[in-house]
Design a protein around this motif. Sequence first.
Motif, PDB file in Angstrom:
ATOM      1  N   ALA A   1     -20.323  27.786  30.074  1.00  0.00           N
ATOM      2  CA  ALA A   1     -19.069  28.321  29.533  1.00  0.00           C
ATOM      3  C   ALA A   1     -19.202  29.824  29.294  1.00  0.00           C
ATOM      4  CB  ALA A   1     -18.714  27.608  28.233  1.00  0.00           C
ATOM      5  N   ASP A   2     -18.073  30.548  29.468  1.00  0.00           N
ATOM      6  CA  ASP A   2     -18.079  31.977  29.202  1.00  0.00           C
ATOM      7  C   ASP A   2     -17.432  32.252  27.837  1.00  0.00           C
ATOM      8  OD1 ASP A   2     -15.394  31.543  29.625  1.00  0.00           O
ATOM      9  OD2 ASP A   2     -15.280  32.680  31.503  1.00  0.00           O
ATOM     10  N   GLU A   3     -17.239  33.534  27.516  1.00  0.00           N
ATOM     11  CA  GLU A   3     -16.701  33.890  26.205  1.00  0.00           C
ATOM     12  C   GLU A   3     -15.313  33.296  25.974  1.00  0.00           C
ATOM     13  OE1 GLU A   3     -17.925  36.007  28.348  1.00  0.00           O
ATOM     14  OE2 GLU A   3     -19.583  37.118  27.417  1.00  0.00           O
ATOM     15  N   ARG A   4     -14.477  33.280  27.018  1.00  0.00           N
ATOM     16  CA  ARG A   4     -13.127  32.755  26.852  1.00  0.00           C
ATOM     17  C   ARG A   4     -13.170  31.256  26.555  1.00  0.00           C
ATOM     18  NH1 ARG A   4      -9.694  35.862  31.661  1.00  0.00           N
ATOM     19  NH2 ARG A   4     -10.447  37.965  31.175  1.00  0.00           N
ATOM     20  N   ALA A   5     -14.032  30.543  27.251  1.00  0.00           N
ATOM     21  CA  ALA A   5     -14.144  29.099  27.010  1.00  0.00           C
ATOM     22  C   ALA A   5     -14.648  28.818  25.597  1.00  0.00           C
ATOM     23  CB  ALA A   5     -15.082  28.464  28.038  1.00  0.00           C
ATOM     24  N   ILE A   6     -15.577  29.647  25.110  1.00  0.00           N
ATOM     25  CA  ILE A   6     -16.054  29.487  23.736  1.00  0.00           C
ATOM     26  C   ILE A   6     -14.892  29.645  22.754  1.00  0.00           C
ATOM     27  CG2 ILE A   6     -17.546  30.459  21.933  1.00  0.00           C
ATOM     28  CD1 ILE A   6     -19.134  29.028  24.005  1.00  0.00           C
ATOM     29  N   GLY A   7     -14.030  30.622  23.019  1.00  0.00           N
ATOM     30  CA  GLY A   7     -12.874  30.826  22.160  1.00  0.00           C
ATOM     31  C   GLY A   7     -11.927  29.641  22.172  1.00  0.00           C
ATOM     32  N   VAL A   8     -11.720  29.039  23.348  1.00  0.00           N
ATOM     33  CA  VAL A   8     -10.838  27.871  23.451  1.00  0.00           C
ATOM     34  C   VAL A   8     -11.433  26.688  22.686  1.00  0.00           C
ATOM     35  CG1 VAL A   8      -9.874  26.159  25.034  1.00  0.00           C
ATOM     36  CG2 VAL A   8      -9.778  28.592  25.613  1.00  0.00           C
ATOM     37  N   ILE A   9     -12.725  26.442  22.863  1.00  0.00           N
ATOM     38  CA  ILE A   9     -13.377  25.320  22.165  1.00  0.00           C
ATOM     39  C   ILE A   9     -13.288  25.513  20.652  1.00  0.00           C
ATOM     40  CG2 ILE A   9     -15.610  24.218  21.730  1.00  0.00           C
ATOM     41  CD1 ILE A   9     -16.298  24.796  24.688  1.00  0.00           C
ATOM     42  N   ALA A  10     -13.524  26.744  20.192  1.00  0.00           N
ATOM     43  CA  ALA A  10     -13.424  27.016  18.761  1.00  0.00           C
ATOM     44  C   ALA A  10     -11.996  26.825  18.266  1.00  0.00           C
ATOM     45  CB  ALA A  10     -13.905  28.434  18.466  1.00  0.00           C
ATOM     46  N   GLY A  11     -11.006  27.159  19.117  1.00  0.00           N
ATOM     47  CA  GLY A  11      -9.615  26.995  18.721  1.00  0.00           C
ATOM     48  C   GLY A  11      -9.178  25.543  18.651  1.00  0.00           C
ATOM     49  N   VAL A  12      -9.665  24.708  19.562  1.00  0.00           N
ATOM     50  CA  VAL A  12      -9.291  23.292  19.561  1.00  0.00           C
ATOM     51  C   VAL A  12      -9.771  22.600  18.289  1.00  0.00           C
ATOM     52  CG1 VAL A  12      -9.665  21.081  20.747  1.00  0.00           C
ATOM     53  CG2 VAL A  12      -9.155  23.125  22.070  1.00  0.00           C
ATOM     54  N   TYR A  13     -10.856  23.091  17.701  1.00  0.00           N
ATOM     55  CA  TYR A  13     -11.335  22.569  16.421  1.00  0.00           C
ATOM     56  C   TYR A  13     -10.208  22.523  15.388  1.00  0.00           C
ATOM     57  CZ  TYR A  13     -13.764  22.706  11.907  1.00  0.00           C
ATOM     58  OH  TYR A  13     -14.164  22.484  10.608  1.00  0.00           O
ATOM     59  N   ALA A  14      -9.295  23.484  15.473  1.00  0.00           N
ATOM     60  CA  ALA A  14      -8.208  23.568  14.492  1.00  0.00           C
ATOM     61  C   ALA A  14      -6.889  23.016  15.008  1.00  0.00           C
ATOM     62  CB  ALA A  14      -8.008  25.025  14.084  1.00  0.00           C
ATOM     63  N   LEU A  15      -6.815  22.587  16.272  1.00  0.00           N
ATOM     64  CA  LEU A  15      -5.527  22.215  16.862  1.00  0.00           C
ATOM     65  C   LEU A  15      -4.964  20.923  16.279  1.00  0.00           C
ATOM     66  CD1 LEU A  15      -3.463  23.114  18.932  1.00  0.00           C
ATOM     67  CD2 LEU A  15      -4.672  21.760  20.650  1.00  0.00           C
ATOM     68  N   LEU A  16      -5.757  19.836  16.244  1.00  0.00           N
ATOM     69  CA  LEU A  16      -5.276  18.580  15.666  1.00  0.00           C
ATOM     70  C   LEU A  16      -4.922  18.733  14.192  1.00  0.00           C
ATOM     71  CD1 LEU A  16      -7.603  15.865  17.305  1.00  0.00           C
ATOM     72  CD2 LEU A  16      -5.163  16.206  17.681  1.00  0.00           C
ATOM     73  N   PRO A  17      -5.759  19.386  13.383  1.00  0.00           N
ATOM     74  CA  PRO A  17      -5.397  19.580  11.980  1.00  0.00           C
ATOM     75  C   PRO A  17      -4.105  20.355  11.790  1.00  0.00           C
ATOM     76  CG  PRO A  17      -7.737  19.967  12.281  1.00  0.00           C
ATOM     77  CD  PRO A  17      -7.159  19.797  13.646  1.00  0.00           C
ATOM     78  N   LEU A  18      -3.760  21.221  12.748  1.00  0.00           N
ATOM     79  CA  LEU A  18      -2.545  22.009  12.629  1.00  0.00           C
ATOM     80  C   LEU A  18      -1.311  21.121  12.493  1.00  0.00           C
ATOM     81  CD1 LEU A  18      -1.462  24.935  12.747  1.00  0.00           C
ATOM     82  CD2 LEU A  18      -1.254  24.651  15.217  1.00  0.00           C
TER      83      LEU A  18
END
Length: 424
Positions: A36-53
């Motif tokens: 994974a590259d930097e952008r993919a790391i950002g997406v994975i970190a963002g999905v952590y908060a997606l369901l709770p949203l």
Amino acid sequence: MGRLWLLRLVIAFCFAQAAVAMARPAVSYRALSLGADERAIGVIAGVYALLPLFAAVPLGRRTDHGRCAPLLPAGVLLIAGGCALSGLANSAPAMAAWSGVMGLGHLCFVIGAQSIVARQSAPAEQDRSFGHFTIGASLGQLIGPVAAGMLIGDDMARTSAFALFVSAAVAVASFTSLWRIERRPGEGGGGAKEARTKVPVHRILRTRGVPAGIFISLAVLSATDVLTAYLPVIGEERGIAPVAVGALLSLRAAATIACRLVMTPMIRLLGRTALLIVTCLLGGLLCAGIALPVPVWALALMLAALGFCLGVGQPLSMTTVVQAAPARARSTALALRLTGNRLGQVAAPASAGLIAGLAGTAAPFVMLGALLLVSAGIAVRTRPNGLPGHASAGDDGAGGAGRDGQAEGTEAAGSPGRHTHRVR
């Protein structure tokens, strides 16, 4: 029960937060090992908060009119499952999905725990109770990254998976103190018999102090979250070993603990609003400074100071939101605050990934610094009238909490305004 319920809650939260704090950098390292590259790391970190949203407000509504404690074991199970299954995942999309499950579990635990603190603490005790409660989070953030750094070695694919399995076991350990935390109906506490009518969300969001508390919390948590996700990337770029990165993250958490241990004297000295302004302003400058190519010892000093500044925002934003909201909608107000947090956790890592791809891995920290500076400006704008529950500089912080406790019934009854009186 005395205050043993709070001690047990802090211990349980420490284990749950340690599991998450250990898993988050381990997820980043495992994703890097999978290409994974930097952008993919950002997406994975963002999905952590997606369901709770999407889940925060319904969970808050449920908690306002029922018991809080059942959310705690449910959250622990989801955290443990998300950690373990992330260790088994062999692709970035799978890791993102299980990271979302982990985030949902963390949300369940936090909504239940914060609602218990708000319900079982008198208004004048809420600053102290929320401060002690968040010490559990800081202890977890202190332990988790160090443990991850010690477990992750040269073979990142294998060792990061092992770190994720260990984090699942740490989450399960929180069950050892999840007993007799919530008072039974009739045993006392503020939430024994609350009205069943629902307060509209738009009314809660229009309550003076709630939007400011939500935004400040969003900014502080976004800084903490992106720092946790992207410091390993900075470390890889600058040749800093994973064990050193873990130590740096834990140093930041230790400074946050120190801040919360002395928060009550700082509130009495400066007042809540001034304390928020100063710490957000300094935090923004320090966060932007991480983008500079400084030596490791200077980075450690900056992270220690940043951790101290970031330690203020979360507990004071909890008190602000709880004391500003109508009494029968406190859990929903806390859930809206968490929704703002999760929105920041979705948007900030995604934006950080985009900025990192365009301008380099240090650029997201400049973005976070700007966000904290904006939150300081919001705190300045609230200063003339004071945030609800916030003493102005020179006022007694405990007195401010008492004022709000008295005014809260007026707000819940639909009073159009509220007058505060300075405590001499």
